[in-house]
Design a protein around this motif. Structure first.
Motif, mmCIF file in Angstrom:
data_model
loop_
_atom_site.group_PDB
_atom_site.id
_atom_site.type_symbol
_atom_site.label_atom_id
_atom_site.label_comp_id
_atom_site.label_asym_id
_atom_site.label_seq_id
_atom_site.Cartn_x
_atom_site.Cartn_y
_atom_site.Cartn_z
ATOM 1 N N THR A 261 21.913 -60.859 111.064
ATOM 2 C CA THR A 261 21.828 -59.955 109.910
ATOM 3 C C THR A 261 21.649 -58.545 110.450
ATOM 4 O O THR A 261 20.799 -58.310 111.312
ATOM 5 C CB THR A 261 20.633 -60.326 109.006
ATOM 6 O OG1 THR A 261 20.851 -61.647 108.489
ATOM 7 C CG2 THR A 261 20.492 -59.353 107.849
ATOM 8 N N VAL A 262 22.470 -57.626 109.961
ATOM 9 C CA VAL A 262 22.413 -56.242 110.414
ATOM 10 C C VAL A 262 22.156 -55.342 109.222
ATOM 11 O O VAL A 262 22.815 -55.458 108.188
ATOM 12 C CB VAL A 262 23.732 -55.808 111.108
ATOM 13 C CG1 VAL A 262 23.657 -54.349 111.537
ATOM 14 C CG2 VAL A 262 24.026 -56.701 112.300
ATOM 15 N N TYR A 263 21.171 -54.451 109.357
ATOM 16 C CA TYR A 263 20.907 -53.391 108.386
ATOM 17 C C TYR A 263 21.151 -52.069 109.113
ATOM 18 O O TYR A 263 20.685 -51.889 110.242
ATOM 19 C CB TYR A 263 19.466 -53.438 107.883
ATOM 20 C CG TYR A 263 19.108 -54.710 107.161
ATOM 21 C CD1 TYR A 263 19.581 -54.957 105.879
ATOM 22 C CD2 TYR A 263 18.306 -55.674 107.760
ATOM 23 C CE1 TYR A 263 19.257 -56.137 105.216
ATOM 24 C CE2 TYR A 263 17.979 -56.845 107.109
ATOM 25 C CZ TYR A 263 18.458 -57.066 105.836
ATOM 26 O OH TYR A 263 18.138 -58.226 105.184
ATOM 27 N N ILE A 264 21.843 -51.163 108.457
ATOM 28 C CA ILE A 264 22.179 -49.890 109.089
ATOM 29 C C ILE A 264 22.324 -48.821 108.010
ATOM 30 O O ILE A 264 22.738 -49.137 106.884
ATOM 31 C CB ILE A 264 23.467 -50.030 109.937
ATOM 32 C CG1 ILE A 264 23.689 -48.819 110.819
ATOM 33 C CG2 ILE A 264 24.668 -50.364 109.073
ATOM 34 C CD1 ILE A 264 24.703 -49.046 111.937
ATOM 35 N N PRO A 265 21.974 -47.580 108.309
ATOM 36 C CA PRO A 265 22.168 -46.530 107.300
ATOM 37 C C PRO A 265 23.643 -46.397 106.891
ATOM 38 O O PRO A 265 24.546 -46.609 107.704
ATOM 39 C CB PRO A 265 21.690 -45.262 108.016
ATOM 40 C CG PRO A 265 20.701 -45.754 109.023
ATOM 41 C CD PRO A 265 21.282 -47.065 109.495
ATOM 42 N N LYS A 266 23.852 -46.070 105.627
ATOM 43 C CA LYS A 266 25.215 -45.857 105.126
ATOM 44 C C LYS A 266 25.814 -44.569 105.681
ATOM 45 O O LYS A 266 27.023 -44.484 105.878
ATOM 46 C CB LYS A 266 25.214 -45.767 103.601
ATOM 47 C CG LYS A 266 24.953 -47.078 102.905
ATOM 48 C CD LYS A 266 25.008 -46.872 101.396
ATOM 49 C CE LYS A 266 24.725 -48.143 100.652
ATOM 50 N NZ LYS A 266 24.814 -47.952 99.189
ATOM 51 N N LYS A 267 24.974 -43.580 105.909
ATOM 52 C CA LYS A 267 25.439 -42.284 106.390
ATOM 53 C C LYS A 267 26.108 -42.441 107.756
ATOM 54 O O LYS A 267 25.584 -43.109 108.646
ATOM 55 C CB LYS A 267 24.251 -41.320 106.495
ATOM 56 C CG LYS A 267 24.620 -39.919 106.894
ATOM 57 C CD LYS A 267 23.385 -39.034 106.923
ATOM 58 C CE LYS A 267 23.742 -37.634 107.376
ATOM 59 N NZ LYS A 267 22.577 -36.790 107.514
ATOM 60 N N LYS A 268 27.269 -41.834 107.918
ATOM 61 C CA LYS A 268 27.996 -41.891 109.188
ATOM 62 C C LYS A 268 27.131 -41.303 110.290
ATOM 63 O O LYS A 268 26.527 -40.258 110.134
ATOM 64 C CB LYS A 268 29.306 -41.113 109.067
ATOM 65 C CG LYS A 268 30.216 -41.273 110.248
ATOM 66 C CD LYS A 268 31.538 -41.854 109.805
ATOM 67 C CE LYS A 268 32.502 -41.963 110.958
ATOM 68 N NZ LYS A 268 32.497 -43.252 111.582
ATOM 69 N N ILE B 54 13.212 -50.618 108.920
ATOM 70 C CA ILE B 54 13.663 -49.947 110.138
ATOM 71 C C ILE B 54 14.953 -49.170 109.881
ATOM 72 O O ILE B 54 15.084 -48.014 110.281
ATOM 73 C CB ILE B 54 13.840 -50.971 111.283
ATOM 74 C CG1 ILE B 54 12.467 -51.466 111.760
ATOM 75 C CG2 ILE B 54 14.642 -50.392 112.436
ATOM 76 C CD1 ILE B 54 12.533 -52.656 112.696
ATOM 77 N N ALA B 55 15.914 -49.801 109.221
ATOM 78 C CA ALA B 55 17.205 -49.142 108.949
ATOM 79 C C ALA B 55 17.034 -47.938 108.038
ATOM 80 O O ALA B 55 17.729 -46.932 108.201
ATOM 81 C CB ALA B 55 18.181 -50.136 108.336
ATOM 82 N N SER B 56 16.094 -48.002 107.116
ATOM 83 C CA SER B 56 15.908 -46.882 106.184
ATOM 84 C C SER B 56 15.342 -45.638 106.875
ATOM 85 O O SER B 56 15.321 -44.560 106.298
ATOM 86 C CB SER B 56 15.008 -47.290 105.016
ATOM 87 O OG SER B 56 13.647 -47.355 105.402
ATOM 88 N N TYR B 57 14.928 -45.799 108.127
ATOM 89 C CA TYR B 57 14.453 -44.659 108.915
ATOM 90 C C TYR B 57 15.431 -44.268 110.029
ATOM 91 O O TYR B 57 15.066 -43.576 110.970
ATOM 92 C CB TYR B 57 13.067 -44.951 109.488
ATOM 93 C CG TYR B 57 11.996 -44.682 108.456
ATOM 94 C CD1 TYR B 57 11.486 -43.402 108.266
ATOM 95 C CD2 TYR B 57 11.545 -45.694 107.618
ATOM 96 C CE1 TYR B 57 10.534 -43.141 107.299
ATOM 97 C CE2 TYR B 57 10.598 -45.442 106.647
ATOM 98 C CZ TYR B 57 10.097 -44.168 106.488
ATOM 99 O OH TYR B 57 9.165 -43.915 105.514
ATOM 100 N N GLY B 58 16.676 -44.725 109.930
ATOM 101 C CA GLY B 58 17.703 -44.242 110.840
ATOM 102 C C GLY B 58 17.961 -45.076 112.077
ATOM 103 O O GLY B 58 18.324 -44.538 113.116
ATOM 104 N N TYR B 59 17.802 -46.376 111.955
ATOM 105 C CA TYR B 59 18.092 -47.288 113.057
ATOM 106 C C TYR B 59 19.043 -48.371 112.577
ATOM 107 O O TYR B 59 19.106 -48.673 111.386
ATOM 108 C CB TYR B 59 16.811 -47.960 113.574
ATOM 109 C CG TYR B 59 15.828 -46.993 114.167
ATOM 110 C CD1 TYR B 59 15.865 -46.686 115.518
ATOM 111 C CD2 TYR B 59 14.866 -46.377 113.367
ATOM 112 C CE1 TYR B 59 14.967 -45.787 116.069
ATOM 113 C CE2 TYR B 59 13.968 -45.471 113.906
ATOM 114 C CZ TYR B 59 14.029 -45.185 115.256
ATOM 115 O OH TYR B 59 13.143 -44.290 115.796
ATOM 116 N N ALA B 60 19.744 -48.998 113.521
ATOM 117 C CA ALA B 60 20.514 -50.208 113.236
ATOM 118 C C ALA B 60 19.604 -51.377 113.607
ATOM 119 O O ALA B 60 19.140 -51.460 114.745
ATOM 120 C CB ALA B 60 21.786 -50.244 114.066
#
Length: 189
Positions: A57-64, A90-96
């Protein structure tokens, strides 16, 4: 931002809206988020039959952008599902964030092939122009969040992999404390 959450939950999220690959809502495991992300893709290619149970499972910011990778690993007799809220956060703070369930997990050393498999999968998808993760992961800056028995494995793995720059090992047993030598006085059971 964070439009997928109800207002009372938004305080637990950082400044980035996130998307997911293989987000799951497992009753009994995921008590923080009651539904999967709206921007969620099922991706069976995020798997390794030999070392990983199911898909990563991967969470990542939508922003390029290019985001440091955080591997999130469960402890013995556990699964990734209880840690999915950590991946959201974690992803919501700019990490994958890549969360996985290790297939072979009897001893700490058993996590090493799984860490390698997940890191290689993330590298492969990051380099594949046809994949949604293309050029979005800083594969040379990796951190590990490890729970219980995967904690000692994370330190050993990091000693072999210069890309791993940070570890947060949550190891909270009396035996681990004894072995750590941080305590000078004898401990009671």
């Amino acid at each position: 931002m964070n439009s997928y959450l109800k207002n009372e939950h938004k305080t637990f999220e950082g400044p980035y809206d996130i998307k997911a690959y293989n987000d799951k809502n497992m009753i009994g495991f995921n008590r923080v988020y009651k539904k999967t992300l709206d921007d969620n893709k099922e991706d069976k290619s995020l798997s390794n039959a030999e070392n990983i149970r199911g898909e990563v499972t991967v969470y990542i910011p939508k922003k390029k952008g290019k985001y440091p990778l955080i591997l999130v690993s469960h402890g013995w007799a556990n699964y990734k599902y209880g840690f999915l809220p950590i991946g959201h956060y974690i992803a919501s703070y700019g990490y994958a964030a890549a969360l996985f369930t290790s297939k072979k997990k009897i001893h700490p050393k058993d996590w090493l092939p799984t860490y390698t498999a997940v890191q290689n999968l993330m590298k492969e998808k990051n380099e594949d122009p046809a994949h949604g993760l293309f050029n979005s992961i800083d594969i040379k800056n990796i951190g590990i969040v490890a729970h219980s028995m995967s904690g000692p494995a994370s330190f050993y793995y990091a000693s072999l992999m210069p890309e791993v720059k940070a570890i947060s090992a949550i190891i909270l047993t009396m035996e681990h404390l004894r072995l750590s030598k941080f305590w000078e006085a004898p401990m009671r059971n």
